[in-house]
Motif scaffolding. Structure first.
Motif, PDB file in Angstrom:
ATOM      1  N   GLU A  28       0.814  -1.213   0.000  1.00 13.68           N
ATOM      2  CA  GLU A  28       0.000   0.000   0.000  1.00 13.68           C
ATOM      3  C   GLU A  28       0.851   1.267   0.000  1.00 13.68           C
ATOM      4  OE1 GLU A  28      -2.661  -0.250   3.286  1.00 13.68           O
ATOM      5  OE2 GLU A  28      -3.756  -1.955   2.469  1.00 13.68           O
ATOM      6  N   GLY A  29       2.161   1.106   0.057  1.00 15.27           N
ATOM      7  CA  GLY A  29       3.049   2.249  -0.001  1.00 15.27           C
ATOM      8  C   GLY A  29       3.283   2.945   1.320  1.00 15.27           C
ATOM      9  N   LEU A  30       2.784   2.373   2.427  1.00 11.42           N
ATOM     10  CA  LEU A  30       3.030   2.981   3.724  1.00 11.42           C
ATOM     11  C   LEU A  30       4.400   2.602   4.288  1.00 11.42           C
ATOM     12  CD1 LEU A  30      -0.446   2.665   5.494  1.00 11.42           C
ATOM     13  CD2 LEU A  30       0.597   4.693   4.485  1.00 11.42           C
ATOM     14  N   LEU A  31       4.924   1.477   3.835  1.00  9.50           N
ATOM     15  CA  LEU A  31       6.262   1.041   4.217  1.00  9.50           C
ATOM     16  C   LEU A  31       7.095   0.817   2.968  1.00  9.50           C
ATOM     17  CD1 LEU A  31       5.481  -1.652   6.964  1.00  9.50           C
ATOM     18  CD2 LEU A  31       6.198   0.713   7.345  1.00  9.50           C
ATOM     19  N   THR A  32       8.401   0.938   3.126  1.00 11.01           N
ATOM     20  CA  THR A  32       9.334   0.550   2.077  1.00 11.01           C
ATOM     21  C   THR A  32      10.224  -0.556   2.632  1.00 11.01           C
ATOM     22  OG1 THR A  32      10.962   2.215   2.740  1.00 11.01           O
ATOM     23  CG2 THR A  32       9.338   2.862   1.078  1.00 11.01           C
ATOM     24  N   LYS A  33      10.796  -1.351   1.739  1.00 10.98           N
ATOM     25  CA  LYS A  33      11.654  -2.447   2.175  1.00 10.98           C
ATOM     26  C   LYS A  33      12.939  -2.432   1.372  1.00 10.98           C
ATOM     27  CE  LYS A  33      11.679  -7.442   3.049  1.00 10.98           C
ATOM     28  NZ  LYS A  33      10.951  -8.728   2.854  1.00 10.98           N
ATOM     29  N   GLU A  34      14.059  -2.512   2.084  1.00 10.94           N
ATOM     30  CA  GLU A  34      15.368  -2.560   1.453  1.00 10.94           C
ATOM     31  C   GLU A  34      16.084  -3.828   1.868  1.00 10.94           C
ATOM     32  OE1 GLU A  34      17.792   1.052   1.605  1.00 10.94           O
ATOM     33  OE2 GLU A  34      16.098   2.033   2.602  1.00 10.94           O
ATOM     34  N   ALA A  35      16.827  -4.386   0.929  1.00 14.74           N
ATOM     35  CA  ALA A  35      17.609  -5.588   1.225  1.00 14.74           C
ATOM     36  C   ALA A  35      18.585  -5.299   2.361  1.00 14.74           C
ATOM     37  CB  ALA A  35      18.373  -6.033  -0.022  1.00 14.74           C
ATOM     38  N   LEU A  36      18.642  -6.197   3.307  1.00 11.63           N
ATOM     39  CA  LEU A  36      19.548  -6.160   4.458  1.00 11.63           C
ATOM     40  C   LEU A  36      19.200  -5.070   5.478  1.00 11.63           C
ATOM     41  CD1 LEU A  36      22.972  -6.711   2.644  1.00 11.63           C
ATOM     42  CD2 LEU A  36      21.412  -8.445   3.571  1.00 11.63           C
ATOM     43  N   ARG A  37      18.199  -4.261   5.171  1.00 16.07           N
ATOM     44  CA  ARG A  37      17.810  -3.203   6.104  1.00 16.07           C
ATOM     45  C   ARG A  37      16.387  -3.385   6.631  1.00 16.07           C
ATOM     46  NH1 ARG A  37      20.474   1.409   6.742  1.00 16.07           N
ATOM     47  NH2 ARG A  37      18.528   2.563   7.013  1.00 16.07           N
ATOM     48  N   GLY A  38      15.579  -4.118   5.901  1.00 17.60           N
ATOM     49  CA  GLY A  38      14.219  -4.357   6.349  1.00 17.60           C
ATOM     50  C   GLY A  38      13.280  -3.221   6.004  1.00 17.60           C
ATOM     51  N   TYR A  39      12.236  -3.071   6.837  1.00 18.66           N
ATOM     52  CA  TYR A  39      11.161  -2.116   6.557  1.00 18.66           C
ATOM     53  C   TYR A  39      11.429  -0.761   7.203  1.00 18.66           C
ATOM     54  CZ  TYR A  39       8.322  -6.119   5.054  1.00 18.66           C
ATOM     55  OH  TYR A  39       7.838  -7.218   4.410  1.00 18.66           O
ATOM     56  N   SER A  40      10.969   0.277   6.497  1.00 22.65           N
ATOM     57  CA  SER A  40      10.983   1.638   7.026  1.00 22.65           C
ATOM     58  C   SER A  40       9.665   2.307   6.663  1.00 22.65           C
ATOM     59  CB  SER A  40      12.139   2.462   6.435  1.00 22.65           C
ATOM     60  OG  SER A  40      13.381   1.893   6.763  1.00 22.65           O
ATOM     61  N   VAL A  41       9.272   3.302   7.442  1.00 27.53           N
ATOM     62  CA  VAL A  41       8.063   4.057   7.151  1.00 27.53           C
ATOM     63  C   VAL A  41       8.313   4.944   5.937  1.00 27.53           C
ATOM     64  CG1 VAL A  41       6.400   5.725   8.035  1.00 27.53           C
ATOM     65  CG2 VAL A  41       7.396   4.024   9.575  1.00 27.53           C
ATOM     66  N   ALA A  42       7.416   4.891   4.976  1.00 27.06           N
ATOM     67  CA  ALA A  42       7.574   5.662   3.747  1.00 27.06           C
ATOM     68  C   ALA A  42       7.398   7.157   4.011  1.00 27.06           C
ATOM     69  CB  ALA A  42       6.550   5.209   2.708  1.00 27.06           C
ATOM     70  N   PRO A  43       8.015   7.999   3.191  1.00 23.18           N
ATOM     71  CA  PRO A  43       7.809   9.445   3.331  1.00 23.18           C
ATOM     72  C   PRO A  43       6.354   9.813   3.056  1.00 23.18           C
ATOM     73  CG  PRO A  43       9.653   8.951   1.862  1.00 23.18           C
ATOM     74  CD  PRO A  43       8.930   7.664   2.083  1.00 23.18           C
ATOM     75  N   VAL A  44       5.889  10.927   3.626  1.00 19.41           N
ATOM     76  CA  VAL A  44       4.567  11.449   3.279  1.00 19.41           C
ATOM     77  C   VAL A  44       4.672  12.162   1.933  1.00 19.41           C
ATOM     78  CG1 VAL A  44       3.809  11.681   5.676  1.00 19.41           C
ATOM     79  CG2 VAL A  44       4.970  13.594   4.539  1.00 19.41           C
ATOM     80  N   LEU A  45       3.513  12.405   1.334  1.00 23.89           N
ATOM     81  CA  LEU A  45       3.497  13.084   0.047  1.00 23.89           C
ATOM     82  C   LEU A  45       4.003  14.522   0.184  1.00 23.89           C
ATOM     83  CD1 LEU A  45       0.000  11.982  -1.355  1.00 23.89           C
ATOM     84  CD2 LEU A  45       2.244  11.049  -1.943  1.00 23.89           C
ATOM     85  N   SER A  46       4.820  14.939  -0.765  1.00 24.67           N
ATOM     86  CA  SER A  46       5.287  16.319  -0.811  1.00 24.67           C
ATOM     87  C   SER A  46       4.225  17.175  -1.511  1.00 24.67           C
ATOM     88  CB  SER A  46       6.594  16.400  -1.602  1.00 24.67           C
ATOM     89  OG  SER A  46       6.341  16.104  -2.972  1.00 24.67           O
ATOM     90  N   PRO A  47       4.291  18.508  -1.378  1.00 22.83           N
ATOM     91  CA  PRO A  47       3.337  19.356  -2.106  1.00 22.83           C
ATOM     92  C   PRO A  47       3.326  19.086  -3.610  1.00 22.83           C
ATOM     93  CG  PRO A  47       4.456  20.652  -0.445  1.00 22.83           C
ATOM     94  CD  PRO A  47       5.131  19.298  -0.455  1.00 22.83           C
TER      95      PRO A  47
END
Length: 231
Positions: A71-90
């Motif tokens: 749903e785009g609320l999280l991002t996933k990177e190899a070897l780093r796992g999940y992070s919260v995605a940025p909010v939309l910019s203007p």
């Protein structure tokens, strides 16, 4: 990462997930943390820490984090796992609404052209799901309005008869990402519900021009509201 201090800060006010509907509960709990910015954009989300925080096993947490990534609320990177995605910019907000302004007024006009008595009843039933705007500004308060917003626009797209347009709007998850910017309380919700009613009335009346214009006015007003909130 969901650090130990975050666990300590949230432990007393994040209820443990109910076992009867475990995955759904975990999903809502984690989504609430993101939507309320208890987990800030860019924060690492550790599967084990989330499982401890919600007092559940790691299995439903893994499923939920995967769903939130889709749903785009999280991002996933190899070897780093999940992070919260940025909010939309203007700029991203403006770009998203440029797309919606191209597609959804046409969809509303097309829905008006094809309207049936049953379609009118479905729109009225959807409007009735949120009889009044929520007062609170946390996700737990306004998520019903957010879900109504998504269902209402999806219904108009469905009634237009264009499955391609409907799927395109679904893939943006725009309602979720826009409401993540924040909700400013009753005035914002009241205006949204009034605008939805105007769109529904025009579609139900079979007035293509009025339906297109009502949708255009709603989207332009919503865009301006979200741009005022900002990231």
């Amino acid at each position: 990462m969901v650090a130990k201090e975050l666990e300590n800060r949230l432990k007393g006010r994040v209820p443990a997930a109910r076992r009867s509907v475990l995955t759904e509960d975990v999903y809502e709990r984690v989504k609430s943390l993101i939507m309320n910015r208890d987990l800030e954009p860019g924060a690492r989300v550790n599967i084990y820490a989330v499982a401890r925080l919600l007092d559940v096993s790691q299995t439903p947490v893994r499923e939920v984090l995967s769903a939130l990534e889709s749903e785009g609320l999280l991002t996933k990177e190899a070897l780093r796992g999940y992070s919260v995605a940025p909010v939309l910019s203007p700029g991203q907000i403006a770009d998203l609404y440029q797309l919606r302004l191209l597609l959804e007024p046409w969809a509303a006009a097309r829905a008006a052209e094809r309207v049936t008595a049953g379609a009118g009843e479905r729109m009225r039933a959807e409007l009735a799901t949120v009889p009044q705007a929520p007062r609170g500004t946390r996700y737990e308060d306004y998520h019903g309005l957010s879900e109504h917003d998504a269902r209402f626009h999806d219904l108009i797209a469905e009634l237009s008869g264009s499955e391609a347009l409907r799927e395109a709007l679904r893939r943006t998850h725009c309602h979720l990402h826009l409401f993540r910017l924040g909700y400013e309380g009753r005035d914002t919700g009241d205006r949204t519900l009034v605008e939805h009613s105007r769109v529904a009335e025009a579609v139900a009346a079979g007035d293509q021009e009025a339906a297109s214009e009502a949708m255009r006015a709603h989207l332009a007003a919503a865009r301006d509201r979200f741009l005022e909130i900002g990231p």
